[in-house]
Design an enzyme around this catalytic site. Structure first.
Site, short mmCIF file in Angstrom:
data_model
loop_
_atom_site.label_atom_id
_atom_site.label_comp_id
_atom_site.label_asym_id
_atom_site.label_seq_id
_atom_site.Cartn_x
_atom_site.Cartn_y
_atom_site.Cartn_z
N VAL A 81 0.95 -1.44 -0.07
CA VAL A 81 -0.07 0.05 0.19
C VAL A 81 0.86 1.36 -0.03
O VAL A 81 0.23 2.30 -0.37
CB VAL A 81 -1.07 -0.03 1.16
CG1 VAL A 81 -1.85 -1.08 1.15
CG2 VAL A 81 -0.41 -0.10 2.51
N GLY A 82 2.13 1.19 0.10
CA GLY A 82 3.21 2.37 0.11
C GLY A 82 4.33 2.07 0.11
O GLY A 82 4.93 1.03 0.69
N GLY A 84 8.44 3.99 -0.07
CA GLY A 84 9.26 5.14 0.07
C GLY A 84 10.57 5.04 0.00
O GLY A 84 10.82 4.13 -0.70
N TYR A 86 13.05 4.54 2.12
CA TYR A 86 13.65 3.45 2.98
C TYR A 86 12.67 2.47 3.51
O TYR A 86 13.22 1.47 4.29
CB TYR A 86 14.12 4.24 4.26
CG TYR A 86 15.03 5.51 3.83
CD1 TYR A 86 16.23 5.24 3.94
CD2 TYR A 86 14.40 6.70 3.81
CE1 TYR A 86 17.08 6.31 3.46
CE2 TYR A 86 15.31 7.78 3.64
CZ TYR A 86 16.50 7.62 3.54
OH TYR A 86 17.50 8.58 3.09
N GLU A 88 8.81 -0.24 2.87
CA GLU A 88 7.70 -0.45 2.20
C GLU A 88 6.53 -0.73 3.06
O GLU A 88 6.93 -1.24 4.25
CB GLU A 88 7.97 -1.86 1.42
CG GLU A 88 8.76 -1.68 0.17
CD GLU A 88 9.22 -2.98 -0.52
OE1 GLU A 88 9.57 -3.06 -1.67
OE2 GLU A 88 8.95 -4.07 0.03
N VAL A 89 5.47 -0.64 2.83
CA VAL A 89 4.35 -0.85 3.82
C VAL A 89 3.43 -1.80 3.11
O VAL A 89 2.73 -1.57 2.02
CB VAL A 89 3.44 0.57 4.30
CG1 VAL A 89 2.40 0.35 5.30
CG2 VAL A 89 4.32 1.58 4.77
N ASP A 200 9.09 15.87 8.91
CA ASP A 200 8.69 15.48 7.35
C ASP A 200 7.00 15.46 7.35
O ASP A 200 6.46 14.54 6.89
CB ASP A 200 8.93 14.09 7.04
CG ASP A 200 8.85 13.87 5.48
OD1 ASP A 200 8.83 15.09 4.95
OD2 ASP A 200 8.96 12.84 4.98
#
Length: 347
Positions: A81-82, A84, A86, A88-89, A200
């Site tokens: 689902v995501g 970045g 650094y 993964e989700v 962030d």
């Protein structure tokens, strides 16, 4: 089953062991791992917390690799689902039906750096408990490094705000997101055992629950700020272009006002529906500042909301007033998040 080799002394100390309920003991069973013995679960070592007030016992626990592998169907791409720079989700479903988000650290220069990043995020959010901050459920150090959170079923503010295939986000929801995010940031700055600077804050890092409650997430860049420190200098400079405070971008100086600046950009994005940097590389700030300076705040409103009937004029004035204060070039002249919240919710 191969175990992640825990070389870091800090990581071993953090993952000190203590007993829990039988269900949690079974979940944390690690028969081949010296750092995590069977029938044990994770407890933060108080020696790692340099604070005059003793920390509360954390509520998160150790998950076994088998638990999260099964929950995510072997980290199937359909559950991704995501992603970045650094991590993964993945979305996962536990055997009891609980829906979780599994964050897998994927990139670092060295294993030691990956462990350091893991420790930093775990140590930052381990004792955080607030309705407007993502809730940590636990972690896993089997094979790789994982953090497990409650799953936010509505996705990020960014994905909802900029979804061209859906109706525009209603003004009422935008205002509620602004209020909730302000409360979450105020808590991180003032309500935690030690001050947390997120570094962030942006719409893609604020998630929405099933009831559209905003929750600040992704503490990968977050830093503690001891009580006696006014600021700290960090390197390298990391964050999102278009949201970085001038003193951070130029000198690496970080304090609460770093997040305040980013929150100002966050408000402008909510109001306008524009991204911090658009496809032509024009920043939201450079576009919005002339309107703020001239007091033409209606020109900032997302055109998809229509005329004055699509938004509350008084709420708009409050949000634009706060945004203008937050994005001041001098950190000294920016308000605190306590002041920000009061300005937004004042009647």
């Amino acid at each position: 089953m191969r175990q992640l080799q825990l070389r870091s002394r800090s990581l071993k100390r953090l993952l000190s062991i203590g007993r829990r309920s039988r269900a949690e003991e079974a979940a944390c069973e690690e028969s081949t791992s010296p750092p995590l013995h069977e029938n044990k679960t994770l407890v933060v070592d108080p020696a790692l917390i340099n604070d005059s007030n003793p920390p509360q016992k954390p509520t998160w626990r150790c998950f076994s690799y088998e638990e999260i592998r099964t929950a995510t169907n072997g980290f199937h791409q359909d559950n991704l689902v995501g992603r970045g720079g650094y991590a993964e989700v993945y979305r996962g479903v536990m055997q009891n039906g609980e829906v979780i988000a599994v964050k897998r650290l994927t990139q670092a220069a060295t294993d030691e750096q990956k462990e350091k990043d893991f420790l930093t995020e775990l140590g930052t959010i381990g004792h955080v408990r607030h309705p407007n901050v993502s809730c940590l459920l636990g972690c896993c150090v089997d094979r790789e490094l994982y953090l497990i959170f409650e799953f936010s079923s509505r996705g990020s503010v960014s994905s909802n705000l900029h979804d061209e295939n859906s109706a525009p986000m209603a003004w009422k929801l935008r205002f509620e997101i602004a209020v909730g995010t302000a409360r979450g940031l105020q808590y991180l700055h003032k309500g935690c055992q030690r001050r947390i600077i997120h570094r962030d804050i942006k719409t893609s890092n604020v998630l929405l629950t099933s009831n559209f409650v905003p929750q600040i997430s992704d503490f990968g860049l977050a830093r503690w700020l001891p009580k006696e420190w006014t600021h700290r200098a960090v390197a390298p400079i990391e964050g999102t272009f278009g949201c970085l405070a001038p003193e951070y971008f130029t000198h690496g100086i970080v304090d609460e006002k770093t997040d305040v600046f980013a929150f100002g950009v966050f408000l402008l994005e909510l109001i306008s529906g524009r991204k911090p940097v658009d496809g032509s590389h024009k920043s939201l700030l450079s576009w919005a500042k002339p309107y703020l300076s001239d007091g033409i705040v209606e020109a900032l409103v997302d055109p998809r909301l229509g005329g004055g009937g699509g938004y509350d004029v008084e709420q708009l004035k409050r949000l634009t007033f706060v945004a203008a204060l937050c994005i001041r070039a001098s950190a000294t002249w920016r308000p605190s998040m306590t002041e920000v919240r009061k300005f937004i919710v004042s009647q």
